[in-house]
Design an enzyme around this catalytic site. Structure first.
Site, short mmCIF file in Angstrom:
data_model
loop_
_atom_site.label_atom_id
_atom_site.label_comp_id
_atom_site.label_asym_id
_atom_site.label_seq_id
_atom_site.Cartn_x
_atom_site.Cartn_y
_atom_site.Cartn_z
N LYS A 129 4.48 -1.97 10.80
CA LYS A 129 3.90 -2.02 10.41
C LYS A 129 2.39 -2.38 10.74
O LYS A 129 2.01 -3.19 10.29
CB LYS A 129 3.50 -1.11 8.56
CG LYS A 129 2.83 0.67 8.43
CD LYS A 129 3.96 1.70 9.32
CE LYS A 129 2.92 2.99 9.19
NZ LYS A 129 4.36 3.91 9.30
N ASP A 169 0.42 6.45 12.05
CA ASP A 169 0.18 6.82 11.46
C ASP A 169 -1.06 7.75 10.96
O ASP A 169 -1.44 8.29 11.69
CB ASP A 169 0.25 6.00 10.72
CG ASP A 169 1.22 6.38 8.93
OD1 ASP A 169 2.55 6.24 9.16
OD2 ASP A 169 0.47 6.22 8.46
N THR A 213 7.66 14.26 13.88
CA THR A 213 8.08 14.28 11.59
C THR A 213 8.27 15.42 11.25
O THR A 213 9.23 15.57 10.35
CB THR A 213 6.68 13.09 11.72
OG1 THR A 213 6.84 12.29 12.45
CG2 THR A 213 6.90 12.25 10.33
N ASN A 244 -0.97 15.64 11.05
CA ASN A 244 0.23 15.62 12.38
C ASN A 244 1.75 15.86 12.09
O ASN A 244 2.01 16.89 12.58
CB ASN A 244 0.00 14.47 13.10
CG ASN A 244 1.55 14.48 13.89
OD1 ASN A 244 2.93 13.97 13.53
ND2 ASN A 244 1.46 14.83 15.11
P1 NDP Z 1 -2.76 12.21 9.45
O1 NDP Z 1 -4.20 12.05 9.64
O2 NDP Z 1 -2.79 13.29 10.69
O3 NDP Z 1 -2.29 13.65 8.50
C1 NDP Z 1 -3.06 12.96 7.46
C2 NDP Z 1 -3.08 14.03 6.48
O4 NDP Z 1 -2.94 13.56 4.61
C3 NDP Z 1 -4.41 14.56 6.44
O5 NDP Z 1 -4.25 16.40 5.94
C4 NDP Z 1 -5.58 14.20 5.35
O6 NDP Z 1 -6.18 14.70 4.37
C5 NDP Z 1 -4.26 13.60 4.25
N1 NDP Z 1 -4.59 12.53 3.53
C6 NDP Z 1 -4.50 11.86 4.41
N2 NDP Z 1 -4.94 10.26 3.37
C7 NDP Z 1 -5.37 10.77 1.61
C8 NDP Z 1 -5.13 10.52 1.02
N3 NDP Z 1 -5.56 8.93 0.71
N4 NDP Z 1 -5.94 11.19 -0.84
C9 NDP Z 1 -5.32 12.77 -0.37
N5 NDP Z 1 -4.83 13.61 1.47
C10 NDP Z 1 -5.09 12.40 2.07
O7 NDP Z 1 -1.33 11.43 9.03
P2 NDP Z 1 0.14 12.25 9.87
O8 NDP Z 1 0.42 13.86 9.17
O9 NDP Z 1 0.70 11.29 10.89
O10 NDP Z 1 1.35 11.31 8.39
C11 NDP Z 1 0.78 12.11 6.75
C12 NDP Z 1 2.08 11.39 6.10
O11 NDP Z 1 3.29 11.44 6.54
C13 NDP Z 1 1.82 9.77 6.13
O12 NDP Z 1 3.08 9.50 4.57
C14 NDP Z 1 2.31 9.21 7.06
O13 NDP Z 1 2.98 7.69 7.08
C15 NDP Z 1 3.43 10.04 7.36
N6 NDP Z 1 4.40 9.61 8.48
C16 NDP Z 1 4.02 10.55 9.34
C17 NDP Z 1 4.97 10.09 10.76
C18 NDP Z 1 4.62 9.72 11.51
O14 NDP Z 1 5.14 9.91 13.05
N7 NDP Z 1 2.69 10.80 12.20
C19 NDP Z 1 5.92 10.00 10.57
C20 NDP Z 1 6.67 9.27 9.73
C21 NDP Z 1 6.02 9.17 8.41
P3 NDP Z 1 -8.33 14.47 5.41
O15 NDP Z 1 -8.76 14.85 6.73
O16 NDP Z 1 -8.41 14.93 4.10
O17 NDP Z 1 -7.96 12.92 4.98
O1 2IT Z 2 6.55 6.76 8.99
C1 2IT Z 2 6.39 6.30 10.22
O2 2IT Z 2 7.65 6.43 10.07
C2 2IT Z 2 5.56 6.97 11.84
N1 2IT Z 2 4.09 6.41 11.03
C3 2IT Z 2 6.46 6.11 12.69
C4 2IT Z 2 6.77 5.44 13.02
C5 2IT Z 2 6.84 5.14 14.68
O3 2IT Z 2 7.41 4.17 15.63
O4 2IT Z 2 7.14 5.87 15.09
#
Ligand code: NDP
Ligand code: 2IT
Length: 449
Positions: A129, A169, A213, A244
């Protein structure tokens, strides 16, 4: 140490000693160790060979300076990270997070989780990561590009399709992967598609990676429902976040007949009695890069924004935390239970605190941990790597079918493993044990590494 047998408690104490101040990393390690008691009791070789201790120590940790120039001509300095945690099963694989809260403890918790998640997918990928404390909020497109170029100017020497393959992420989506890949290509003079995943469809990306995801989390939840003869049809669902993962979880829930009645960002949440309009949400969040408050304004009747309190106060049948770590605590869990919520599946990484998980599972709520429920994203990244390696590209339908199959496989593997260890229905134990055994066996086969 409550909940850990002596050998595991010793390992945990060593992790605390060697990684001072990294609370999220401690939490992630403890969560896995708590499941391993029955495994070391049945197979003493895991404790005797120090394989668990080795797993808790990253193979390599890279920290670097990221200097860049903002739109006013001022030099900005951020800190960049890449933790290459474990490569027993394949090249390090995991996302990059750009958020002001990023520090070594966050990157290590995410990298540690990624080892077991990637193992559970059954694909040949190790765990890693990275990210930066860069805050993309309010930054112009040009600033984001210059930051990404500066970040890659150091990172490029550490990554590669056989070495380490980053993706997105929090704060890193298609736009950022484009700027990162462009700089990698420019520095190395290699069109090495398999070095990054989450690429655009016209330059080496895979169908379904953007959606994977969120869709995968919903497929996993659908398997939980099916196991008790139910479906999403008519279910009320809350999904935290609006990035996302959240957006595509909402889209798939609606396709399966459920109604998502609330979503959020870090400034509050929106309740929409008619069900979230996902196309409007995409327009607000992805195109305008605006806030969910604006969604409520544009949606009008039936939708309102709440700027205080917690989204988990909204009554629902199913809750999918899809925002960030530790966003759902024991009080939130108690509220969900008293409102009749029966399933919680983690789309985010470690969104439920340990006390929340205990509260939910003690009350009989079906609980799916992130390393199983959100593994569809990284699994589809591995499918992207497969397509890049064979210079091929698959259809949306074929790729989505592969994703659905992988999620069913992870679900069944969790339940079978939980059964084998006398813990029927325990997805946490199933995911941790199945993920651990595969990595540990590979490490043992490779010698003292
Ligand atoms: P994005 O940046 O697309 O979206 C993040 C969302 O979460 C936004 O709505 C954001 O709000 C909110 N958020 C982020 N940080 C905080 C915080 N500290 N407090 C409150 N709200 C928060 O990220 P993703 O959708 O990609 O990721 C979301 C989660 O999913 C994370 O935990 C990530 O690790 C996990 N994940 C992502 C994957 C991927 O493929 N993208 C795969 C597996 C897991 P705001 O805009 O207000 O910050
Ligand atoms: O937390 C996760 O699994 C991700 N942000 C996706 C990692 C990836 O390599 O696609």
């Amino acid at each position: 140490m409550a909940g850990l047998d002596d050998k595991l408690a010793e390992i945990y104490d060593e992790v605390l000693r060697r990684n001072t101040g990294e609370a999220e990393f401690h939490q992630a390690v403890r969560e896995v160790l708590t499941s391993l008691g029955p495994v070391v009791a049945k197979h003493p070789q895991y404790a005797d060979s120090a394989v668990i201790r080795r797993l808790c120590e990253p193979e390599r940790q890279i920290i670097f300076r990221v200097p860049w120039v903002d739109d006013t001509g001022t030099v900005q300095i951020n800190r960049g990270f890449r933790v290459e945690f474990n490569s027993a099963l394949g090249p390090y694989k995991g996302g990059l997070r750009f958020h002001p809260s990023v520090y070594l403890g966050i990157v290590k918790f995410l990298g540690f989780e990624q080892i077991f998640k990637n193992s559970l997918t059954g694909m040949p990928i190790g765990g890693g990561k990275g990210g930066s404390d860069f805050d993309p909020k309010g930054r112009s497109d040009g600033e984001v590009m210059r930051f990404c170029q500066a970040f890659m100017t150091e990172l490029y020497r550490h990554i590669g399709e056989y070495t380490d393959v980053p993706a997105g992420d929090i704060g890193v989506g298609g736009r950022e992967i484009g700027y990162l890949f462009g700089q990698y290509k420019r520095i190395t003079n290699r069109y090495e598609s398999g070095t990054l995943t989450g690429k655009g469809l016209t330059w080496g990306g895979s169908q379904v990676r953007t959606e994977a995801t969120g869709y995968g989390t919903v497929y996993f939840t659908d398997e939980i429902l099916r196991a008790s003869g139910e479906s999403f049809d008519g279910k009320r669902v809350t999904v935290s976040g609006s990035g996302n993962v959240a957006i595509y979880a909402i889209e798939k829930i609606h396709q399966l007949g459920g109604a998502v009645i609330a979503c959020s960002d870090s400034d509050g949440y929106v309740v929409d009695d008619n069900g979230i309009d996902v196309e409007l949400l995409k327009d607000v969040k992805q195109h305008r890069r605006a806030r969910v408050a604006e969604y409520a304004e544009l949606r009008g009747q039936g939708a309102h924004h709440v700027g205080t309190g917690s989204i988990w106060e909204v009554p629902c049948d199913i809750a999918l935390p899809c925002a960030t770590q530790n966003e759902l605590d024991a009080d939130d869990a108690a509220k969900l239970i008293s409102n009749g919520c029966g399933i919680v599946a983690e789309g985010a990484n470690m969104p439920c605190t340990p006390a929340a998980v205990r509260t939910l599972t003690d009350a009989g709520v079906a609980f799916a941990p992130g390393k199983a429920a959100n593994a569809g994203g990284v699994a589809t990244s591995a499918l992207e790597m497969q397509q890049n390696a064979s210079r091929d590209s698959w259809t949306f339908e074929h790729t989505e079918e592969r994703l659905a199959e992988i999620m069913r496989g992870i679900h069944d593997r969790c339940l079978e493993t939980a059964d084998e260890y006398g813990l029927p229905g325990n997805y946490v134990a199933g995911a941790n044990i199945a993920g651990f055994i595969q990595v540990a066996d590979a490490m043992l086969a490779l010698g003292v590494i």
